[in-house]
Design a protein around this motif. Structure first.
Motif, PDB file in Angstrom:
ATOM      1  N   UNK A 143       0.805  -1.242  -0.112  1.00 26.48           N
ATOM      2  CA  UNK A 143       0.124   0.112  -0.078  1.00 26.48           C
ATOM      3  C   UNK A 143       0.893   1.338  -0.102  1.00 26.48           C
ATOM      4  N   UNK A 144       1.848   1.254  -0.802  1.00 26.97           N
ATOM      5  CA  UNK A 144       2.692   2.680  -1.177  1.00 26.97           C
ATOM      6  C   UNK A 144       3.632   2.835   0.103  1.00 26.97           C
ATOM      7  N   UNK A 145       4.115   1.905   0.832  1.00 24.79           N
ATOM      8  CA  UNK A 145       4.902   2.167   2.033  1.00 24.79           C
ATOM      9  C   UNK A 145       6.355   1.658   1.597  1.00 24.79           C
ATOM     10  N   UNK A 146       7.392   2.150   2.510  1.00 23.22           N
ATOM     11  CA  UNK A 146       8.783   1.692   2.553  1.00 23.22           C
ATOM     12  C   UNK A 146       9.390   1.504   3.650  1.00 23.22           C
ATOM     13  N   UNK A 147      10.046   0.407   3.785  1.00 29.45           N
ATOM     14  CA  UNK A 147      10.671   0.047   5.027  1.00 29.45           C
ATOM     15  C   UNK A 147      12.131  -0.203   5.011  1.00 29.45           C
ATOM     16  N   UNK A 148      12.878   0.001   6.049  1.00 31.81           N
ATOM     17  CA  UNK A 148      14.204   0.062   6.211  1.00 31.81           C
ATOM     18  C   UNK A 148      14.789  -0.119   7.714  1.00 31.81           C
ATOM     19  N   UNK A 149      15.726  -0.575   7.781  1.00 30.19           N
ATOM     20  CA  UNK A 149      16.401  -0.873   9.279  1.00 30.19           C
ATOM     21  C   UNK A 149      17.417   0.348   9.293  1.00 30.19           C
ATOM     22  N   UNK A 150      17.367   0.922  10.510  1.00 30.00           N
ATOM     23  CA  UNK A 150      18.141   2.120  10.870  1.00 30.00           C
ATOM     24  C   UNK A 150      19.209   1.548  12.121  1.00 30.00           C
TER      25      UNK A 150
ATOM     26  N   UNK B  98      12.226   0.901  10.395  1.00 24.10           N
ATOM     27  CA  UNK B  98      11.224   2.145  10.138  1.00 24.10           C
ATOM     28  C   UNK B  98      10.501   1.820   9.007  1.00 24.10           C
ATOM     29  N   UNK B  99       9.260   2.470   8.987  1.00 27.03           N
ATOM     30  CA  UNK B  99       8.506   2.172   7.793  1.00 27.03           C
ATOM     31  C   UNK B  99       7.627   4.037   7.730  1.00 27.03           C
ATOM     32  N   UNK B 100       7.291   4.386   6.546  1.00 26.30           N
ATOM     33  CA  UNK B 100       6.317   5.350   6.321  1.00 26.30           C
ATOM     34  C   UNK B 100       5.553   5.181   5.098  1.00 26.30           C
ATOM     35  N   UNK B 101       4.429   5.685   5.203  1.00 29.30           N
ATOM     36  CA  UNK B 101       3.226   5.736   4.164  1.00 29.30           C
ATOM     37  C   UNK B 101       3.213   6.979   3.641  1.00 29.30           C
ATOM     38  N   UNK B 102       3.927   8.035   4.033  1.00 27.97           N
ATOM     39  CA  UNK B 102       3.901   9.296   3.355  1.00 27.97           C
ATOM     40  C   UNK B 102       4.473   9.531   2.027  1.00 27.97           C
ATOM     41  N   UNK B 103       3.826   9.587   0.816  1.00 27.96           N
ATOM     42  CA  UNK B 103       4.566   9.600  -0.292  1.00 27.96           C
ATOM     43  C   UNK B 103       5.668  10.343  -0.692  1.00 27.96           C
ATOM     44  N   UNK B 104       5.825  11.479  -0.024  1.00 27.27           N
ATOM     45  CA  UNK B 104       7.119  12.184  -0.379  1.00 27.27           C
ATOM     46  C   UNK B 104       8.586  11.394   0.233  1.00 27.27           C
ATOM     47  N   UNK B 105       8.020  10.646   1.539  1.00 30.81           N
ATOM     48  CA  UNK B 105       9.123  10.177   2.513  1.00 30.81           C
ATOM     49  C   UNK B 105       9.463   8.793   1.769  1.00 30.81           C
ATOM     50  N   UNK B 106       8.341   8.106   1.310  1.00 28.99           N
ATOM     51  CA  UNK B 106       8.680   6.821   0.290  1.00 28.99           C
ATOM     52  C   UNK B 106       9.352   7.124  -0.948  1.00 28.99           C
ATOM     53  N   UNK B 107       9.028   8.058  -1.314  1.00 27.33           N
ATOM     54  CA  UNK B 107      10.001   8.611  -2.828  1.00 27.33           C
ATOM     55  C   UNK B 107      11.386   8.791  -2.269  1.00 27.33           C
ATOM     56  N   UNK B 108      11.377   9.322  -1.586  1.00 28.75           N
ATOM     57  CA  UNK B 108      12.875   9.790  -0.810  1.00 28.75           C
ATOM     58  C   UNK B 108      13.664   8.367  -0.506  1.00 28.75           C
TER      59      UNK B 108
END
Length: 159
Positions: free
Chosen positions: A21-28, A48-58
């Motif tokens: 659903x348009x999210x991105x995930x990574x380990x910090x 870490x995860x985010x569904x904010x489109x600007x953050x996911x694009x970044x």
């Protein structure tokens, strides 16, 4: 579950991955300040995860392993001891980039509503829908369209 709004500074461990659903995930990797603790404690891994489109694009287009980030959001306590904490990011700041750019051995490619991941070290090609649903593993690049056609027929899509 306990939550806390906070900012965490750390290094990206691996290339961020697209999620459902348009999210991105990574380990910090958050370093432990050994001057403030008595025992030799290892660095902390925060998923870490985010569904904010600007953050996911970044995350999916600019962030490389080794980049130093400040991730701000809601920290959710892990459900069980030994599991990583989850930080749901609502703000992301790049504090420093990795000194040497990491070459991407894997390449994402689109086939319409599908995403494939080419890995130079493997013949097999993982296939997902653009929303992150697992489709299957194609034996090689030549069998991707057959796998997609089979998935569409099995799920009521057009062939």
């Amino acid at each position: 579950m306990d939550t806390k709004h906070c900012a965490v500074d750390g290094w990206v461990d691996a290339i961020p991955a697209p999620g459902p659903r348009g999210t991105a995930t990574f380990d910090l990797i958050v370093p432990t300040d050994l001057d403030t603790v008595e025992d030799d404690i290892h660095d902390t891994v925060v998923t870490c995860t985010s569904g904010d489109p600007r953050i996911v694009h970044e995350l999916l287009n600019r962030i490389q392993p080794g980049d130093l980030l400040r991730a701000t959001g809601t920290l959710v306590r892990p459900p069980a001891p030994g599991e990583p904490a989850l930080l749901v990011i609502d703000a992301l700041e790049i504090l420093d980039t990795a000194l040497i750019p990491v070459l991407r051995e894997m390449v994402l490619d689109r086939y319409g509503d599908y995403v494939v991941i080419y890995d130079a070290d493997r013949d097999q090609v993982p296939v997902f829908t653009a929303l992150g649903q697992w489709v299957g593993l194609a034996d090689n690049a030549d069998t991707i369209t057959a796998l997609i056609d089979l998935h569409e027929r099995a799920n009521g899509g057009s062939a």
